[in-house]
Design a protein around this motif. Sequence first.
Motif, PDB file in Angstrom:
ATOM      1  N   ALA A 117       0.841  -1.203   0.000  1.00  0.00           N
ATOM      2  CA  ALA A 117       0.000   0.000   0.000  1.00  0.00           C
ATOM      3  C   ALA A 117       0.873   1.250   0.000  1.00  0.00           C
ATOM      4  CB  ALA A 117      -0.921  -0.014   1.216  1.00  0.00           C
ATOM      5  N   ARG A 118       1.966   1.209   0.755  1.00  0.00           N
ATOM      6  CA  ARG A 118       2.896   2.340   0.783  1.00  0.00           C
ATOM      7  C   ARG A 118       3.471   2.615  -0.605  1.00  0.00           C
ATOM      8  NH1 ARG A 118       8.059   1.548   2.588  1.00  0.00           N
ATOM      9  NH2 ARG A 118       7.907  -0.237   1.154  1.00  0.00           N
ATOM     10  N   ASP A 119       3.841   1.551  -1.318  1.00  0.00           N
ATOM     11  CA  ASP A 119       4.395   1.720  -2.660  1.00  0.00           C
ATOM     12  C   ASP A 119       3.360   2.317  -3.617  1.00  0.00           C
ATOM     13  OD1 ASP A 119       6.748   0.667  -1.741  1.00  0.00           O
ATOM     14  OD2 ASP A 119       6.379  -1.356  -2.511  1.00  0.00           O
ATOM     15  N   LEU A 120       2.113   1.887  -3.486  1.00  0.00           N
ATOM     16  CA  LEU A 120       1.054   2.463  -4.306  1.00  0.00           C
ATOM     17  C   LEU A 120       0.865   3.940  -3.988  1.00  0.00           C
ATOM     18  CD1 LEU A 120      -1.604  -0.399  -4.077  1.00  0.00           C
ATOM     19  CD2 LEU A 120      -0.224   0.190  -6.068  1.00  0.00           C
ATOM     20  N   TYR A 121       0.974   4.257  -2.709  1.00  0.00           N
ATOM     21  CA  TYR A 121       0.795   5.637  -2.249  1.00  0.00           C
ATOM     22  C   TYR A 121       1.902   6.553  -2.790  1.00  0.00           C
ATOM     23  CZ  TYR A 121       0.734   9.445   1.242  1.00  0.00           C
ATOM     24  OH  TYR A 121       0.717  10.666   1.875  1.00  0.00           O
ATOM     25  N   ILE A 177       8.035   7.927   7.983  1.00  0.00           N
ATOM     26  CA  ILE A 177       7.209   7.546   9.124  1.00  0.00           C
ATOM     27  C   ILE A 177       6.283   6.385   8.774  1.00  0.00           C
ATOM     28  CG2 ILE A 177       5.382   9.238   8.653  1.00  0.00           C
ATOM     29  CD1 ILE A 177       6.773   8.039  12.080  1.00  0.00           C
ATOM     30  N   VAL A 178       5.856   6.283   7.516  1.00  0.00           N
ATOM     31  CA  VAL A 178       5.065   5.120   7.103  1.00  0.00           C
ATOM     32  C   VAL A 178       5.927   3.868   7.163  1.00  0.00           C
ATOM     33  CG1 VAL A 178       3.774   4.068   5.209  1.00  0.00           C
ATOM     34  CG2 VAL A 178       3.511   6.505   5.691  1.00  0.00           C
ATOM     35  N   GLN A 179       7.195   3.984   6.767  1.00  0.00           N
ATOM     36  CA  GLN A 179       8.103   2.847   6.864  1.00  0.00           C
ATOM     37  C   GLN A 179       8.300   2.441   8.320  1.00  0.00           C
ATOM     38  OE1 GLN A 179       9.498   1.023   4.265  1.00  0.00           O
ATOM     39  NE2 GLN A 179      10.002  -0.332   5.973  1.00  0.00           N
ATOM     40  N   PHE A 180       8.334   3.418   9.215  1.00  0.00           N
ATOM     41  CA  PHE A 180       8.444   3.098  10.638  1.00  0.00           C
ATOM     42  C   PHE A 180       7.252   2.258  11.092  1.00  0.00           C
ATOM     43  CE2 PHE A 180       7.420   4.092  15.100  1.00  0.00           C
ATOM     44  CZ  PHE A 180       8.605   3.702  15.705  1.00  0.00           C
ATOM     45  N   ALA A 181       6.053   2.620  10.656  1.00  0.00           N
ATOM     46  CA  ALA A 181       4.859   1.837  11.013  1.00  0.00           C
ATOM     47  C   ALA A 181       4.956   0.424  10.456  1.00  0.00           C
ATOM     48  CB  ALA A 181       3.615   2.545  10.492  1.00  0.00           C
ATOM     49  N   ILE A 182       5.459   0.298   9.223  1.00  0.00           N
ATOM     50  CA  ILE A 182       5.620  -1.025   8.609  1.00  0.00           C
ATOM     51  C   ILE A 182       6.582  -1.886   9.427  1.00  0.00           C
ATOM     52  CG2 ILE A 182       6.562  -2.206   6.581  1.00  0.00           C
ATOM     53  CD1 ILE A 182       5.547   0.185   4.921  1.00  0.00           C
ATOM     54  N   ASP A 183       7.715  -1.302   9.810  1.00  0.00           N
ATOM     55  CA  ASP A 183       8.720  -2.050  10.576  1.00  0.00           C
ATOM     56  C   ASP A 183       8.208  -2.412  11.968  1.00  0.00           C
ATOM     57  OD1 ASP A 183      10.454  -1.804   8.443  1.00  0.00           O
ATOM     58  OD2 ASP A 183      11.410   0.001   9.224  1.00  0.00           O
ATOM     59  N   ASP A 225       4.743  -5.297   9.039  1.00  0.00           N
ATOM     60  CA  ASP A 225       4.153  -5.270   7.701  1.00  0.00           C
ATOM     61  C   ASP A 225       2.890  -6.125   7.575  1.00  0.00           C
ATOM     62  OD1 ASP A 225       3.898  -4.459   5.110  1.00  0.00           O
ATOM     63  OD2 ASP A 225       5.564  -5.651   4.312  1.00  0.00           O
ATOM     64  N   PRO A 226       1.847  -5.792   8.322  1.00  0.00           N
ATOM     65  CA  PRO A 226       0.619  -6.588   8.257  1.00  0.00           C
ATOM     66  C   PRO A 226      -0.228  -6.196   7.051  1.00  0.00           C
ATOM     67  CG  PRO A 226       0.295  -4.749   9.729  1.00  0.00           C
ATOM     68  CD  PRO A 226       1.724  -4.656   9.249  1.00  0.00           C
ATOM     69  N   ARG A 260       5.252  16.272  11.856  1.00  0.00           N
ATOM     70  CA  ARG A 260       5.856  15.406  10.855  1.00  0.00           C
ATOM     71  C   ARG A 260       5.355  13.972  10.966  1.00  0.00           C
ATOM     72  NH1 ARG A 260      12.230  15.604  10.456  1.00  0.00           N
ATOM     73  NH2 ARG A 260      11.671  17.793  10.067  1.00  0.00           N
ATOM     74  N   TYR A 261       5.472  13.379  12.175  1.00  0.00           N
ATOM     75  CA  TYR A 261       5.103  11.979  12.321  1.00  0.00           C
ATOM     76  C   TYR A 261       3.597  11.772  12.200  1.00  0.00           C
ATOM     77  CZ  TYR A 261       9.892  11.414  14.105  1.00  0.00           C
ATOM     78  OH  TYR A 261      11.251  11.407  14.252  1.00  0.00           O
ATOM     79  N   ARG A 262       2.835  12.457  13.039  1.00  0.00           N
ATOM     80  CA  ARG A 262       1.382  12.267  12.998  1.00  0.00           C
ATOM     81  C   ARG A 262       0.809  12.735  11.670  1.00  0.00           C
ATOM     82  NH1 ARG A 262      -0.378  14.681  18.908  1.00  0.00           N
ATOM     83  NH2 ARG A 262       0.736  13.170  20.218  1.00  0.00           N
ATOM     84  N   TYR A 263       1.274  13.872  11.200  1.00  0.00           N
ATOM     85  CA  TYR A 263       0.756  14.401   9.937  1.00  0.00           C
ATOM     86  C   TYR A 263       0.992  13.409   8.803  1.00  0.00           C
ATOM     87  CZ  TYR A 263       0.509  17.240   5.699  1.00  0.00           C
ATOM     88  OH  TYR A 263       0.215  17.713   4.451  1.00  0.00           O
ATOM     89  N   GLY A 264       2.194  12.817   8.754  1.00  0.00           N
ATOM     90  CA  GLY A 264       2.500  11.863   7.702  1.00  0.00           C
ATOM     91  C   GLY A 264       1.638  10.617   7.778  1.00  0.00           C
ATOM     92  N   LEU A 265       1.416  10.104   8.988  1.00  0.00           N
ATOM     93  CA  LEU A 265       0.574   8.919   9.144  1.00  0.00           C
ATOM     94  C   LEU A 265      -0.869   9.214   8.786  1.00  0.00           C
ATOM     95  CD1 LEU A 265       2.072   7.522  12.470  1.00  0.00           C
ATOM     96  CD2 LEU A 265       2.228   6.464  10.207  1.00  0.00           C
TER      97      LEU A 265
END
Length: 464
Positions: A69-73, A94-100, A104-105, A165-170
Amino acid sequence: RPLPRSVEAPPSSQISAIDPLQLIRSLVAESLQTHARSNQGSHTFQPQVAIVPETVAAVPAAGPIMSVARDLYLAPPDRKKAHLSKGRSETAAIVQFAIDLLNDPPLHSVSKDDWDKLDLALPDIPHPRNLPDDAGSSLYARYCYAQKHGWDGISRVTETTIKGRYRYGLYKFIDWAIDKKLYPGPRPTFVCIDPQNLAALPRDAFEDAELLDLLRLPLFTGCAGPHRIWTPGRYFVQNHLYWAYLILILTGMRPGEVGQIKCVDIQTDGEYYYFDLRPFDARKGRVAIEDLRNLKTNSSGRVVPIHPLLIELGLLDRLLYLMNAGEERLFPEWKEFARGDGTTRWSQPITKSWQYVKKVLKIVRADLTLYATRHLMADWLDNSTVAKRTRDRILGHVTDVPGGYGRKGSINADQMAAITALEPEIVKQMREILMAAKDRANEGALTILKPLSKKRASAAQKSA
């Protein structure tokens, strides 16, 4: 795999009569029954009626995992929708941080507990300062380092970083996923702040003594050579850092704006010179959207008067030199720099230089950054007769005047004259230091070294 008993292969003469939908129903039924037997440990099986179409439709289809989904985004959008995806690359880290963190669910299966886990982790991402190089490779690497080694010698990021930065990006990523029906929603709410997170630090302007100490350094008064600009010597080198510092001080522009100045951006009305930072000149007609200047905000597009001191020091000489060399930008030495957090910057050379200069000048107060030049210009304008509306336009600040009204040229001739005549006592002292060095160079006491343009430097290397 072999077909289920209920749908054994018919003679070839009957293949055309098979109902494909009935075949799919039977396959699904057989798979579910096999799964049920394995879970219950039962060795007996009673045939069941095939699943009806409504039941098949109710089985949720597996959505993409979060990284897909991140790659599509982040994927380059259709050129006709490119204007809708501005700023997405800055959310990648920050999206990559959520994935890690969440391993990666599938995006559609992320639960409230998962979002709460992410919320709790955001304040525990340390600032990269004082971290080993390998620990700063990603936000998650920084997080893991702090979890393993503790917080001795390192610090947390500011509350502003977490919120802005973090919350806004998520939020931006999740809103996109909800809109694309990749996540069922609702959007989670992130609220966690650790008491040890740092408060935002207000930025201050230069004090007069600090500014004069900066301009007395060898870069401005005579250095040991083009590669030893901070060592006293007999050479006068007006390189990119020389001009960048002076433009920042005497215009109040943002460092990233200075790095992107093009030669054609230096304009004149016949009497005054200015940097034309508007997306395009409306008086010359329409341009394609793809040719518009990339601005930080809509209010960043403006006209910035060039202080006469910059002209006296030879800014137009540099402009002519670069244009004759075929250069398009005023600082061809500066490149767009991609940061680890997904953002890009044009101010890397001046930023690195400033960190060194602070050590040379033994500046210890933390609220003095390169942005101090903007506050300095704001103070000068506030103490002058320039109207607030004009002040905000010069600095690229949002005003209370609707963007569709007023003069499109931003500043009229009278206002330009008032600003270019702006010379408080500190500017007079700056002039004495800077012009004294230039006069010494013109008289031969200092040897003038013109920096090679990018193209001429490349040609010199090939000939060598």
